[in-house]
Design an enzyme around this catalytic site. Structure first.
Site, mmCIF file in Angstrom:
data_model
loop_
_atom_site.group_PDB
_atom_site.id
_atom_site.type_symbol
_atom_site.label_atom_id
_atom_site.label_comp_id
_atom_site.label_asym_id
_atom_site.label_seq_id
_atom_site.Cartn_x
_atom_site.Cartn_y
_atom_site.Cartn_z
ATOM 1 N N LYS A 45 6.463 20.732 39.980
ATOM 2 C CA LYS A 45 6.770 22.052 40.540
ATOM 3 C C LYS A 45 7.803 22.774 39.677
ATOM 4 C CE LYS A 45 8.414 22.313 44.915
ATOM 5 N NZ LYS A 45 9.610 23.132 45.149
ATOM 6 N N SER A 46 8.851 22.069 39.272
ATOM 7 C CA SER A 46 9.904 22.725 38.474
ATOM 8 C C SER A 46 9.342 23.231 37.146
ATOM 9 C CB SER A 46 11.038 21.730 38.185
ATOM 10 O OG SER A 46 11.706 21.399 39.368
ATOM 11 N N SER A 82 23.641 22.535 40.083
ATOM 12 C CA SER A 82 22.377 23.183 40.441
ATOM 13 C C SER A 82 21.628 23.677 39.213
ATOM 14 C CB SER A 82 22.658 24.361 41.378
ATOM 15 O OG SER A 82 21.524 25.193 41.440
ATOM 16 N N ASP A 117 16.114 15.751 45.244
ATOM 17 C CA ASP A 117 15.024 16.024 46.189
ATOM 18 C C ASP A 117 14.466 14.750 46.818
ATOM 19 O OD1 ASP A 117 15.209 18.743 45.798
ATOM 20 O OD2 ASP A 117 13.756 18.757 44.157
HETATM 21 C C1 S3P Z 1 15.058 22.739 41.183
HETATM 22 C C2 S3P Z 1 16.382 22.450 41.318
HETATM 23 C C3 S3P Z 1 16.960 21.777 42.493
HETATM 24 C C4 S3P Z 1 15.880 21.152 43.369
HETATM 25 C C5 S3P Z 1 14.697 22.051 43.550
HETATM 26 C C6 S3P Z 1 14.075 22.357 42.207
HETATM 27 C C7 S3P Z 1 14.603 23.416 39.950
HETATM 28 O O1 S3P Z 1 17.673 22.712 43.264
HETATM 29 O O2 S3P Z 1 16.410 20.796 44.629
HETATM 30 O O3 S3P Z 1 13.711 21.448 44.372
HETATM 31 O O4 S3P Z 1 13.381 23.419 39.669
HETATM 32 O O5 S3P Z 1 15.454 23.933 39.221
HETATM 33 P P1 S3P Z 1 19.210 23.059 42.931
HETATM 34 O O6 S3P Z 1 19.254 23.621 41.588
HETATM 35 O O7 S3P Z 1 19.651 24.041 43.963
HETATM 36 O O8 S3P Z 1 19.922 21.743 43.051
#
Ligand code: S3P
Length: 444
Positions: free
Chosen positions: A28-29, A174, A326
């Protein structure tokens, strides 16, 4: 968009061992970033293995609304004809990012340094999440943000007219804050420097480098300092999206707690900034082997073989939290089946995810007969050596990972486990039920 439809109650129960091969959907990321950077580059970016979950489809629609030409060619195969850095046009309508925190936060960053305005909204979960952590640094570039109290969505962002690079120390671990700042830095004059104390997932940095940006990470006494040179010309790239380790976590953990299980998961992304859960499971005694380690599309991957294991509770190193942020919901399920206590500390970021995940897991585990202790930034699960009652209903709060965690739990409890609403699973893992059933799971 999730969270708008009628709830989908679901249930799982113990049955046969899990066996066979699990083809996990795309990360997903990485999928969000491939669409956004494709839209900001010149030429055609061909993406294979794109996750076709609701979160990503919302990002694809948003990129089209900002002027990119986004086409689906076939299963997971997409073409993005980008507009170039600084080429975003003003969307004609509100951008609805559904359930996707990553989507909305990265897109806000990507548009904040263009002289256009956009209004963002999302489902009830996303509208309750803090956006000030993103708009605070974007305002330093010269953007203006007009949101609800505490910066919540709906929110209008007015892009900066003549943005200059900024130097910003992220107050939270984050990747979304880091990525929003770096994406904003693309259209700003001069260098943008982002400092993070703990290393969070680095897909944005890797992909920016792949698209031709000048970006460098240096470890300093303050943490990790990432410097991006502004106003590069990003050149289109072919991207093969690895399979999502965060989605793989569900069948992996289910196989570990269902006796007799033995499953294979090919081509799972193992970027060290994402793979903390697997280290933790191995520390707990899990039988996981990592076969054919290789690199694909700039990301390390391997095939995972997972067998049922008797696990012991551990103290999860708090510094590992960003690399498995996550995965705490499904880890807390596994912990219930281990022997002894599993202590998870340094996890207060879980309180601002799709829901308050510490609270959701604590209440759900209690409903299944598991003893927990919880605090502002910790959760302790008392393991029951494989014998967990179940039989309750877990509330899922429009959170895909809470729903999937409890459905995996029910595959190994004495009584079936119910969740009040599994609709949000479609945001990240639309084939979850079919895939799990294919392995032998009883999920209805
Ligand atoms: C993500 C970062 C994380 C994660 C999210 C996906 C990303 O959040 O929890 O599901 O793709 O950059 P945070 O950056 O708020 O920790």
């Amino acid at each position: 968009m999730s969270g708008h439809g009628t709830p989908i109650p679901m249930q799982s129960r113990a049955g046969s061992p899990l066996t066979g091969t699990a083809l996990i959907p795309g990360d997903k990321s990485v999928s969000h970033r491939a669409l956004i950077l494709g839209a900001l580059s010149i030429g055609e970016t061909r993406i294979t293995g794109l996750l076709e979950g609701e979160d990503i489809l919302d990002t694809a629609k948003a990129m089209a609304a900002f002027g990119a030409d986004v086409k689906r060619l076939g299963d997971g195969e997409w073409l993005v004809h980008g507009v170039g850095v600084g080429g975003f046009g003003e969307p004609e309508d509100v951008i609805d990012c559904g359930n996707a925190g990553t989507g909305v936060r990265l897109i806000m960053g990507a548009m904040a340094t263009s002289p256009i305005s956009a209004t963002f909204t999302g489902d009830a979960s996303l509208r309750s999440r803090p956006m000030g952590r993103i708009t605070d640094p974007l305002v330093l570039f010269g953007a203006h943000a007009y949101g609800r109290t505490k910066g919540r969505l709906p929110l209008t962002l007015v892009g900066a007219q003549s943005p200059h690079g900024v130097r910003y120390t992220s107050p939270h671990p984050s990747a979304q804050i880091k990525s929003a700042v770096l994406l904003a830095g693309l259209n700003a004059a001069g260098d943008t420097v982002l400092i993070e104390k703990a290393k969070t997932r680095d897909h944005t940095e890797r992909m920016l480098r792949g698209f031709g940006a000048d970006i460098e990470t240096v470890k300093t006494h303050a943490g990790y300092e990432i410097t991006l040179k502004g106003q590069p010309e990003l050149k289109a790239l072919d991207i093969a999206v690895p399979r999502d380790p965060s989605s793989a976590a569900f069948p992996v953990c289910a196989a570990l707690i269902v006796e007799g299980s033995d499953i294979l998961l090919p081509n799972i992304g193992l970027n060290p900034t994402r793979a903390g859960l697997f280290s933790t499971l191995v520390d707990m005694g899990a039988d996981i082997s990592f076969e054919n380690r290789r690199e694909e599309g700039g990301e390390p991957v391997a095939d995972l073989r997972v067998k049922y294991s008797e696990l012991k509770g551990i103290e999860v190193p708090p510094e590992r939290a960003p690399s498995m942020i996550d995965e705490y919901p499904i880890l807390s399920v596994v912990a219930a089946f281990a022997s002894g206590k599993t202590v998870m500390r340094g996890i207060k970021e879980l309180r601002v995810k799709e829901c308050d995940r510490i609270d959701a897991m604590a209440r759900g585990l209690e409903a299944m007969g598991v003893t927990i202790e919880e605090g502002e930034d910790y959760l302790i699960v008392h393991g029951q050596s494989g014998d967990v009652k179940g039989g309750g209903v877990a509330k899922t709060f429009i959170d895909h990972r809470i729903a999937m965690s409890f459905l995996c739990m029910g595959l190994a409890t004495r009584e079936p486990v119910s969740v009040d609403d599994g609709a949000a699973i479609a945001t990240s893992f639309p084939i979850f039920q079919d895939l799990m059933q294919g392995l032998g799971a009883d999920i209805t």
